[in-house]
Write a protein that holds these residues in place. Structure first.
Motif, PDB file in Angstrom:
ATOM      1  N   LEU A 205       0.844  -1.189   0.000  1.00 54.55           N
ATOM      2  CA  LEU A 205       0.000   0.000   0.000  1.00 54.55           C
ATOM      3  C   LEU A 205       0.880   1.240   0.000  1.00 54.55           C
ATOM      4  CD1 LEU A 205      -3.017   0.796   0.078  1.00 54.55           C
ATOM      5  CD2 LEU A 205      -2.821   0.924   2.575  1.00 54.55           C
ATOM      6  N   GLY A 206       0.582   2.174  -0.922  1.00 54.94           N
ATOM      7  CA  GLY A 206       1.388   3.378  -1.064  1.00 54.94           C
ATOM      8  C   GLY A 206       0.859   4.542  -0.251  1.00 54.94           C
ATOM      9  N   TYR A 207       1.745   5.442   0.113  1.00 54.30           N
ATOM     10  CA  TYR A 207       1.361   6.630   0.870  1.00 54.30           C
ATOM     11  C   TYR A 207       0.462   7.540   0.049  1.00 54.30           C
ATOM     12  CZ  TYR A 207       4.418   5.803   4.878  1.00 54.30           C
ATOM     13  OH  TYR A 207       4.990   5.286   6.017  1.00 54.30           O
ATOM     14  N   GLY A 208       0.704   7.592  -1.258  1.00 58.04           N
ATOM     15  CA  GLY A 208      -0.131   8.426  -2.110  1.00 58.04           C
ATOM     16  C   GLY A 208      -1.584   7.991  -2.089  1.00 58.04           C
ATOM     17  N   THR A 209      -1.788   6.678  -2.122  1.00 59.01           N
ATOM     18  CA  THR A 209      -3.145   6.124  -2.061  1.00 59.01           C
ATOM     19  C   THR A 209      -3.808   6.462  -0.736  1.00 59.01           C
ATOM     20  OG1 THR A 209      -2.509   4.309  -3.520  1.00 59.01           O
ATOM     21  CG2 THR A 209      -4.488   3.996  -2.200  1.00 59.01           C
ATOM     22  N   MET A 210      -3.049   6.346   0.339  1.00 60.41           N
ATOM     23  CA  MET A 210      -3.616   6.649   1.658  1.00 60.41           C
ATOM     24  C   MET A 210      -3.925   8.135   1.792  1.00 60.41           C
ATOM     25  SD  MET A 210      -1.633   4.153   4.358  1.00 60.41           S
ATOM     26  CE  MET A 210       0.023   4.718   3.955  1.00 60.41           C
ATOM     27  N   ALA A 211      -3.048   8.985   1.267  1.00 58.07           N
ATOM     28  CA  ALA A 211      -3.275  10.432   1.362  1.00 58.07           C
ATOM     29  C   ALA A 211      -4.538  10.841   0.615  1.00 58.07           C
ATOM     30  CB  ALA A 211      -2.067  11.188   0.808  1.00 58.07           C
ATOM     31  N   ALA A 212      -4.816  10.144  -0.486  1.00 50.81           N
ATOM     32  CA  ALA A 212      -6.006  10.445  -1.284  1.00 50.81           C
ATOM     33  C   ALA A 212      -7.269   9.823  -0.712  1.00 50.81           C
ATOM     34  CB  ALA A 212      -5.789   9.969  -2.715  1.00 50.81           C
ATOM     35  N   TYR A 226     -12.075   4.541   9.037  1.00 48.69           N
ATOM     36  CA  TYR A 226     -11.052   4.252   8.035  1.00 48.69           C
ATOM     37  C   TYR A 226     -10.940   5.345   6.967  1.00 48.69           C
ATOM     38  CZ  TYR A 226     -11.592  -0.002  10.597  1.00 48.69           C
ATOM     39  OH  TYR A 226     -11.688  -0.902  11.632  1.00 48.69           O
ATOM     40  N   ARG A 227     -11.642   6.463   7.185  1.00 51.55           N
ATOM     41  CA  ARG A 227     -11.540   7.616   6.289  1.00 51.55           C
ATOM     42  C   ARG A 227     -10.715   8.737   6.916  1.00 51.55           C
ATOM     43  NH1 ARG A 227     -13.281   6.572   0.987  1.00 51.55           N
ATOM     44  NH2 ARG A 227     -14.831   4.906   1.122  1.00 51.55           N
ATOM     45  N   LEU A 228      -9.993   8.402   7.967  1.00 48.62           N
ATOM     46  CA  LEU A 228      -9.100   9.376   8.579  1.00 48.62           C
ATOM     47  C   LEU A 228      -7.750   9.360   7.861  1.00 48.62           C
ATOM     48  CD1 LEU A 228      -9.763   8.570  12.345  1.00 48.62           C
ATOM     49  CD2 LEU A 228     -10.703  10.464  11.026  1.00 48.62           C
ATOM     50  N   PRO A 229      -7.043  10.495   7.828  1.00 45.93           N
ATOM     51  CA  PRO A 229      -5.736  10.520   7.170  1.00 45.93           C
ATOM     52  C   PRO A 229      -4.679   9.775   7.981  1.00 45.93           C
ATOM     53  CG  PRO A 229      -6.370  12.732   7.915  1.00 45.93           C
ATOM     54  CD  PRO A 229      -7.492  11.821   8.265  1.00 45.93           C
ATOM     55  N   TYR A 230      -3.929   8.953   7.285  1.00 47.33           N
ATOM     56  CA  TYR A 230      -2.884   8.139   7.912  1.00 47.33           C
ATOM     57  C   TYR A 230      -1.924   8.955   8.778  1.00 47.33           C
ATOM     58  CZ  TYR A 230       1.590   5.593   8.032  1.00 47.33           C
ATOM     59  OH  TYR A 230       2.774   5.032   8.422  1.00 47.33           O
ATOM     60  N   PRO A 231      -1.361  10.078   8.291  1.00 47.38           N
ATOM     61  CA  PRO A 231      -0.384  10.806   9.117  1.00 47.38           C
ATOM     62  C   PRO A 231      -0.957  11.251  10.458  1.00 47.38           C
ATOM     63  CG  PRO A 231      -0.283  11.550   6.844  1.00 47.38           C
ATOM     64  CD  PRO A 231      -1.511  10.702   6.964  1.00 47.38           C
ATOM     65  N   ALA A 232      -2.190  11.736  10.463  1.00 48.94           N
ATOM     66  CA  ALA A 232      -2.793  12.200  11.716  1.00 48.94           C
ATOM     67  C   ALA A 232      -2.989  11.039  12.680  1.00 48.94           C
ATOM     68  CB  ALA A 232      -4.125  12.885  11.434  1.00 48.94           C
ATOM     69  N   VAL A 233      -3.473   9.912  12.177  1.00 46.84           N
ATOM     70  CA  VAL A 233      -3.729   8.752  13.033  1.00 46.84           C
ATOM     71  C   VAL A 233      -2.433   8.257  13.665  1.00 46.84           C
ATOM     72  CG1 VAL A 233      -4.454   6.332  13.038  1.00 46.84           C
ATOM     73  CG2 VAL A 233      -5.805   8.030  11.802  1.00 46.84           C
TER      74      VAL A 233
END
Length: 391
Positions: A205-212, A226-233
Motif C-alpha cells: 500500500l502506497g502513501y499516495g493512495t492513503m493520502a487520497a 477508516y476515512r481518517l488521514p494516515y499521518p494524523a492517526v
C-alpha cells in the motif's frame, strides 16, 4: 453481551495498576511481559481499531487514544507498544481484502508490528516486489506474527516515486534482538531482518493512495474510522503515548512532593512557592497537549462521519499540534525533574526518572520532527502548495 468501546476503556483502567506494578519488570526484560499483552487482548484493547468484519469494534478513535493514555500513564513501555501494535489493525484495514483475510482469516486476534522507515531494498517483479534488508525499531515485534515494513519505490532512473508499506508474515522475516537503551527499555523495539522475500501487490500500500483516501480496503470497511488521514492517526498515536507518560509522571511527582522535605532548606517542598509554580506550568503543558490532540481527532472524525474529505489546513493543524504536544510533554517532565531532588537520579526503578528517560527516548521518533511538521503548517497558512506524504 457484546463489548462496547466504553467497556474496553473501563477494562483498561482496571488493568492499569497491574501494568504499573510490572513497569520495572518490563524494563529489566527489555520487552512487555506476555501477561500484559494477553490481558490487554482480553480487555479488548487490540480490537478497538480493528474492522467489524473480523470481530473488531471500529471504535471512535477518541476511545482508542484515551485507552493509550491510560496505559502509558501506568507504564511507558507498555503504552508505547500498545499504541503502535494497537493502531496497526487500522492500517491493515486499508489494504486489499485479500491481505486482510491472510492476516485475520484464521485468527482474528493476530497482531502486527511495524518499521516504516524505508531502510530495506525493494525490487519490482511480476505480481509484486522482492524485499530484503534490515528494518529498525519495531516495537512489540516479539508479540506479532506480521510486520508492516517501509520501502522506497523508484522509477527506471532511480528517482523516488512513492513510499509504500509491505505487509510481511513472520515466516518471511526474523527478529534480531538488539534493543538496549536508556529509555522505553521495555518496548522490545528490535530489528526485523528479511532475506529476499516476495510480497504480492495486494499486500502493498502506497502513501499516495492513503493520502487520497482511496484505499482498496474501503470497499469492505465502510466505517468512518477508516476515512481518517494516515499521518494524523499515526503521529497522534506516538504523541498520545508521550503525553500519557508525562501525565503519569506528574501524578507521581505530586504524590511524592506532598511528603518530601527539601534537605537544603529544611522545609516541606510542598510549601515552596517555586515548586508550586513548576507544578502549575507542567500541568498546563500536559493539559494543553491533550486538549489539542483530542480536538483535532474529534474534528477529523466528525468530517469522516459526514462523508467529506478533511482539508489540508486541518491536516496541517493536526501535525502542528501533535509535534508540539510531544514538545510540551517533554518540557513538563523536565520542569518537574529539575525540582525532584538529587535522589531521583539513583538507579533502582524510580517511576519519575523512568518517565523522564522514556519521553526523551520517544521524542526521537520520526513523527516528532518538530521543524518539519511546523513548516507544513506555516506553508499552508501562507498559501504555499504542500506536497508531503506525512500530511
Amino acid at each position: 453481551m457484546c463489548m462496547r468501546d466504553d467497556d474496553v476503556l473501563a477494562a483498561v483502567r482496571e488493568l492499569a495498576p497491574v501494568l504499573r506494578e510490572r513497569a520495572a519488570v518490563s524494563e529489566e526484560q527489555r520487552r512487555v511481559p506476555d501477561a500484559s499483552v494477553k490481558e490487554l487482548e482480553q480487555a479488548g484493547f487490540f480490537r478497538l481499531l480493528q474492522p467489524r468484519a473480523y470481530g473488531g469494534l471500529a471504535a471512535d478513535p477518541a476511545v482508542f487514544y484515551a485507552a493509550v493514555k491510560e496505559i502509558a500513564k501506568a507504564c511507558g513501555s507498555t503504552g508505547w507498544v500498545a499504541s503502535i501494535v494497537g493502531v496497526h489493525p487500522w492500517h491493515v484495514a486499508l489494504y486489499d481484502p485479500r491481505a486482510q483475510e491472510e492476516v485475520w482469516g484464521e485468527d482474528s486476534s493476530t497482531r502486527i508490528c511495524s518499521s516504516y522507515a524505508p531502510t530495506g531494498a525493494v525490487t519490482p517483479v511480476d505480481g509484486g516486489f522482492r524485499i530484503s534488508g534490515r528494518w529498525h525499531f519495531s516495537a512489540g515485534c516479539d508479540h506479532a506474527r506480521w510486520a508492516l515494513l517501509g520501502g522506497l519505490v523508484t522509477d527506471g532512473e532511480g528517482r523516488p516515486v512513492d513510499m509504500r508499506t509491505f505487509l510481511v508474515p513472520c515466516t518471511d522475516y526474523r527478529v534480531d534482538d538488539v534493543w538496549d537503551t536508556v529509555g522505553l527499555c521495555g518496548t522490545g523495539s528490535n530489528d526485523i531482518v528479511v532475506d529476499d522475500a516476495f510480497v504480492p501487490n495486494h499486500r502493498i500500500l502506497g502513501y499516495g493512495t492513503m493520502a487520497a483516501l482511496t484505499c482498496p480496503g474501503h470497499e469492505v470497511n465502510a466505517e468512518p474510522l477508516y476515512r481518517l488521514p494516515y499521518p494524523a492517526v499515526f503521529t497522534t498515536t506516538i504523541s498520545t503515548s508521550i503525553v500519557g507518560i508525562a501525565e503519569g509522571a506528574y501524578e507521581d511527582y505530586i504524590a511524592a512532593t506532598r511528603e518530601r522535605i527539601g534537605v537544603s532548606y529544611g522545609q516541606k517542598v510542598a510549601e515552596d512557592p517555586f515548586a508550586q509554580v513548576r507544578i502549575a506550568r507542567a500541568a498546563c503543558d500536559i493539559d494543553a497537549a491533550w486538549l489539542q490532540l483530542t480536538r483535532n481527532i474529534a474534528d477529523l472524525y466528525a468530517i469522516a462521519r459526514s462523508g467529506e474529505t478533511p482539508s489540508i489546513s486541518l491536516r496541517a493543524r493536526a501535525r502542528r499540534d501533535q509535534v508540539i504536544a510531544t514538545e510540551r510533554a517533554v518540557a513538563a517532565i523536565d520542569l518537574l525533574m529539575e525540582n525532584a531532588g538529587g535522589g531521583i537520579m539513583r538507579k533502582g526503578g524510580n517511576a519519575l526518572q523512568r518517565a523522564w528517560r522514556d519521553v526523551h527516548t520517544g521524542r526521537g521518533q520520526a513523527a516528532n520532527d518538530v521543524e518539519r511538521a511546523l513548516i507544513l503548517f506555516g506553508q499552508d497558512a501562507l498559501g504555499i502548495a504542500i506536497h508531503d506524504p506525512m500530511l
